[in-house]
Write an enzyme that holds these catalytic residues in place. Structure first.
Site, PDB file in Angstrom:
ATOM      1  N   CYS A  54       0.840  -1.207   0.000  1.00 22.98           N
ATOM      2  CA  CYS A  54       0.000   0.000   0.000  1.00 22.98           C
ATOM      3  C   CYS A  54       0.876   1.259   0.000  1.00 22.98           C
ATOM      4  O   CYS A  54       1.454   1.590  -1.024  1.00 22.98           O
ATOM      5  CB  CYS A  54      -0.978  -0.058   1.161  1.00 22.98           C
TER       6      CYS A  54
ATOM      7  N   HIS B 197      -3.671  -4.858   0.201  1.00 21.43           N
ATOM      8  CA  HIS B 197      -3.143  -5.390   1.457  1.00 21.43           C
ATOM      9  C   HIS B 197      -3.221  -6.917   1.419  1.00 21.43           C
ATOM     10  O   HIS B 197      -4.230  -7.492   1.838  1.00 21.43           O
ATOM     11  CB  HIS B 197      -3.966  -4.886   2.642  1.00 21.43           C
TER      12      HIS B 197
ATOM     13  N   GLU C 236      -2.030  -9.070   3.270  1.00 21.68           N
ATOM     14  CA  GLU C 236      -2.080  -9.718   4.586  1.00 21.68           C
ATOM     15  C   GLU C 236      -3.500 -10.073   5.023  1.00 21.68           C
ATOM     16  O   GLU C 236      -3.700 -10.979   5.829  1.00 21.68           O
ATOM     17  CB  GLU C 236      -1.414  -8.833   5.650  1.00 21.68           C
TER      18      GLU C 236
END
Ligand code: GLN
Length: 542
Positions: free
Chosen positions: A383, A517, A519
């Protein structure tokens, strides 16, 4: 009430907060899922905020973003990671949202002039949302935030009481998680706080059928017996949850204690045999990994590691799947600014620049990216990390010294990162954002499709041309600079409807910046491909 046959397990907490109620609930869910059930989860947050997304990370840890773009409590992240399910905004709600709906209904005259009360209006609204969250599932695990006795929690507990009364004891079960404190001077684990907490629940009309006791060490049998007796709980339903070296071990610790037998008996689920073989193999690799790699994690506010929870968990997932310990070296980007990147990054195998907001620490992150790029260290920028990778390249390779993001300089002459004023969001609706738009509600949130370029690191990582990842940011890469960047060795390798989603450096062993993102979609049993590949390259290219 709907006639679906979903069964509900309510998990409440007593004595104090931070007992790991979320992990406990997620672990029970995991065992049930691995026994073949469709398991859903719901987190009830008794605080009054309507939008958890705008709460300070100082108080609240990470904002977890769901597929459908809801900004939720970080516990939802644990549920996704344990249950390998994608959750939506229906899986979390707050007191504020309940009251807001009820008050709006009242304004629209939906209650026909009746006096609006906590019972039945607030409790009915809570009940409807619980049932909605459970609808397509066999079992819904409902975690109530906070601690028994909190004023804010009362309407939720009353709803739980009503649901057991209405649906019967084979469809609703209450599990209470409490603490057994160890008092050193007496060399004893104390049961009184647990007894009081159970009494408090009973006073409200809820009798727990199972107790899960958090303790620092093994609980002796006589203490278990005493708790079963004083709290009126079956002995096989007093379960211990001692501190585990990894959270992923918790379901295994519960399985050894046969936690599912009393649950199955209570809810009439039959004979359950959860298959945890793959899971326990991964846990073994977390505890006794064969390899090791060191990743420098460059961020700011590093004392707030909770706000990077999903990312640190994703690194654990990648490590487990590669039989590798991922040693995180925390590097404060502001320290780099005052010294040099080399000093902090010299002995690492990979550099990770995480997402972030605001100008603080940005120059240090840019220096870290330059160091990783020039010294050919595997690099992943997430990001803000991708945005800064583009700014770094524009400044130091293209020679555009003033390259910047309008987040940090609203009047920059070289807005490599800028605001797109119009785009189509994940739901297909047109979004308008300008510099004068309010900050709230103007982020690109949730899952977007991304097309990966053939032959790129991104394509290699995912192995497919179209991927889906989640977003949470306001600014975007400016396509005006695309041609100049690509002519000089930084190529765009991911795109979503014309928006730039990934960049890579050609003359580098492994360099990837992603606007999304990754994750948020990583799970123990299916690690995120970009993070997995980053860790693998850090290990292989050592
Ligand atoms: N601050 C940047 C933006 O709003 C990046 C956000 C992030 O890293 N999540 O676009």
């Amino acid at each position: 009430m709907s006639d679906n046959q979903t069964k509900y397990i309510f998990v409440t907490g007593g004595v104090l907060s931070s007992l790991g109620k979320g992990i406990t609930a997620a672990s029970i869910g995991t065992l049930l899922k691995h026994s073949g059930f469709r398991v859903g989860v719901l987190k009830l947050d008794p605080y009054i905020n309507v939008d958890p997304g705008t709460m300070s990370p100082l108080e609240h840890g990470e904002v977890f973003v769901t597929k459908d773009g809801a900004e939720t409590d970080l516990d939802l992240g644990h549920y996704e990671r344990f249950l390998d399910n994608s959750l939506t905004q229906n899986n979390n709600f707050t007191t504020g949202q309940i009251y807001k709906t009820v008050i709006e209904n009242e304004r629209q005259g939906k209650y026909l002039g009746k006096t609006i009360q906590i019972v039945p209006h607030i409790t009915n609204e809570i009940k409807e949302r619980i049932i909605l969250a459970g609808e397509p599932k066999d079992i819904l695990i409902v975690e109530l935030g906070g601690t028994t006795g909190d004023m804010e929690g009362m309407p939720f507990l009353e709803t739980i009481r009503q649901m057991r009364h209405e649906l019967g004891k084979n469809r609703v079960m209450n599990i209470h998680v409490t603490l057994l404190p160890y008092i050193r001077t007496a060399d004893e684990l104390k049961t009184k706080p647990t007894q009081h907490s159970v009494q408090e629940l009973r006073r409200i009309g809820i009798t727990p059928q199972m107790l899960i006791l958090r303790a620092e060490e093994r609980i002796p049998n006589d203490i278990r017996k005493k708790i079963a007796f004083t709290c009126d709980i079956d002995e096989d339903s007093v379960i211990e949850a001692i501190d585990a070296p990894t959270i992923y071990e918790v379901p295994l610790n519960f399985k050894i204690q046969e936690i599912l037998s009393p649950i199955a008996k209570q809810l009439k689920l039959g004979d359950l045999k959860p298959n945890m073989q793959e899971w326990s193999g991964l846990v073994r690799k977390i505890l006794e990994p064969k390899n090791k790699t060191t990743i420098s994690f460059v961020g700011k506010y590093l004392d707030l590691k909770e706000s990077y929870k999903s990312l640190t968990e994703a690194l654990i997932h990648a490590g487990a799947n590669l039989d590798t310990k991922v040693e995180i070296k925390w590097v404060d980007s502001e320290k780099i600014e005052n010294n040099s990147a080399k000093q902090y990054l010299l002995d690492c195998d990979g550099v990770l620049v995480a997402g972030g907001f605001g100008e603080r620490g940005v120059e240090g992150k840019i220096q870290a990216i330059q160091y990783a790029r020039e010294n050919k260290i595997p690099f992943l920028g997430i990001c803000l990390g991708m945005q800064l990778a583009m700014i770094e390249y524009a400044r130091n390779v293209l020679g555009i010294k003033e390259a910047n993001s309008i987040e940090f300089d609203a009047n920059t002459k070289e807005p490599v990162i800028f605001l797109i004023d119009e785009f189509i969001d994940a739901a297909g609706a047109k979004q308008i954002r300008t510099t004068t738009s309010p900050m709230g509600g103007t982020m690109r949130l949730g899952e977007y499709e991304c097309n990966t370029k053939e032959g790129s690191n991104l394509r290699e990582a995912y192995g497919i041309s179209t991927i889906f990842e989640r977003h949470r940011h306001r600014y975007e890469a400016n396509p005006t600079y695309r041609e100049a960047l690509e002519l000089n060795g930084m190529i765009i390798t991911g795109e979503s409807n014309g928006l730039i989603e990934a960049v890579e450096v050609v003359d580098h062993p492994w360099f990837l910046g992603v606007q999304f993102h990754p994750e948020f979609t990583s799970r123990l049993q299916s690690p995120n491909p970009s993070i997995l590949t980053f860790v693998k390259k850090s290990l292989d290219l050592k």
